[in-house]
Enzyme design. Structure first.
Site, PDB file in Angstrom:
ATOM      1  N   SER A  19       0.803  -1.225   0.000  1.00  0.00           N
ATOM      2  CA  SER A  19       0.000   0.000   0.000  1.00  0.00           C
ATOM      3  C   SER A  19       0.838   1.278   0.000  1.00  0.00           C
ATOM      4  O   SER A  19       0.317   2.345  -0.296  1.00  0.00           O
ATOM      5  CB  SER A  19      -0.953   0.018   1.198  1.00  0.00           C
ATOM      6  OG  SER A  19      -0.224   0.105   2.401  1.00  0.00           O
ATOM      7  N   HIS A  73       1.093   4.212   6.856  1.00  0.00           N
ATOM      8  CA  HIS A  73       0.497   5.069   5.821  1.00  0.00           C
ATOM      9  C   HIS A  73       0.917   6.519   6.021  1.00  0.00           C
ATOM     10  O   HIS A  73       1.437   6.894   7.059  1.00  0.00           O
ATOM     11  CB  HIS A  73      -1.026   4.954   5.816  1.00  0.00           C
ATOM     12  CG  HIS A  73      -1.513   3.731   5.123  1.00  0.00           C
ATOM     13  ND1 HIS A  73      -2.840   3.386   5.069  1.00  0.00           N
ATOM     14  CD2 HIS A  73      -0.869   2.751   4.435  1.00  0.00           C
ATOM     15  CE1 HIS A  73      -2.985   2.256   4.395  1.00  0.00           C
ATOM     16  NE2 HIS A  73      -1.788   1.852   4.008  1.00  0.00           N
ATOM     17  N   ASP A 113      -8.114   6.213   4.522  1.00  0.00           N
ATOM     18  CA  ASP A 113      -8.165   5.022   5.389  1.00  0.00           C
ATOM     19  C   ASP A 113      -9.395   4.934   6.283  1.00  0.00           C
ATOM     20  O   ASP A 113      -9.435   4.086   7.171  1.00  0.00           O
ATOM     21  CB  ASP A 113      -6.915   4.974   6.277  1.00  0.00           C
ATOM     22  CG  ASP A 113      -5.663   4.651   5.503  1.00  0.00           C
ATOM     23  OD1 ASP A 113      -5.769   4.151   4.379  1.00  0.00           O
ATOM     24  OD2 ASP A 113      -4.570   4.891   6.046  1.00  0.00           O
TER      25      ASP A 113
END
Length: 180
Positions: A57, A96, A123
């Protein structure tokens, strides 16, 4: 008799003193590793100073198998920083990028919204039900450095536990049969 017979004979010939010495050495190694880990936790201010990237990701910046080094300071979190956070109800931390920062007017606390660089949306679907923002207590640390590909050892041992057991068994056999 062959290799197996020789191995069994060498195991039988080990003296108790050698066995105790090896057990104490192993205990010291494990204790030293725990002390180093706790010291890193104190120095970095993070509950987990080192994490492995488990998904794609964050590509192309961080690839699956990269190891990240974390640090957590009292400085406010800013948009663009890469953070590692825990979500309520999930055991595995997520790596992230912070895309939005929201400061509460009444308390001055900062809430953040994150997104994986390789993901289409933010998210919010990963957060706990009804949660729109991450709070400071969710964040484990900021990424301050990385080692590429080194974390693959952890990923392989997690995804294929038989390899982990074979490796532990081989190391144990090596310790038992070694002659000082």
């Amino acid at each position: 008799m062959g290799y197996i017979g020789e191995t069994i004979d060498s195991i039988k010939s080990i003296q108790i003193r050698q066995l105790l010495t090896q057990a104490i050495s192993l205990g010291m190694i494990v204790t030293s590793a725990l002390i180093i880990w706790k010291a890193l936790m104190c120095v970095t201010g993070s509950e987990s100073p080192v994490v492995v990237v488990l998904s794609g990701s964050m590509e192309p910046g961080f690839k699956r198998g990269d190891i990240l080094f974390l640090h957590m300071s009292k400085d406010p979190i800013r948009a663009g920083e890469i953070v590692v956070f825990n979500v309520d109800g999930r055991d595995i931390p997520i790596v992230h990028r912070v895309i939005k920062v929201h400061e509460r007017e009444n308390t001055g606390e900062v809430d953040v919204l994150t997104k994986g660089d390789n993901n289409y949306g933010d998210d919010r679907l990963l957060y706990a039900e009804g949660q729109q923002w991450l709070h400071r207590h969710h964040i484990m640390g900021r990424a301050v450095g990385f080692l590429p590909y080194v974390g693959w050892v952890t990923i392989i041992m997690t995804e294929k536990p038989i390899i982990k057991y074979i490796l532990i068994g081989a190391l144990g056999l090596l310790v038992i049969t070694s002659k000082d």
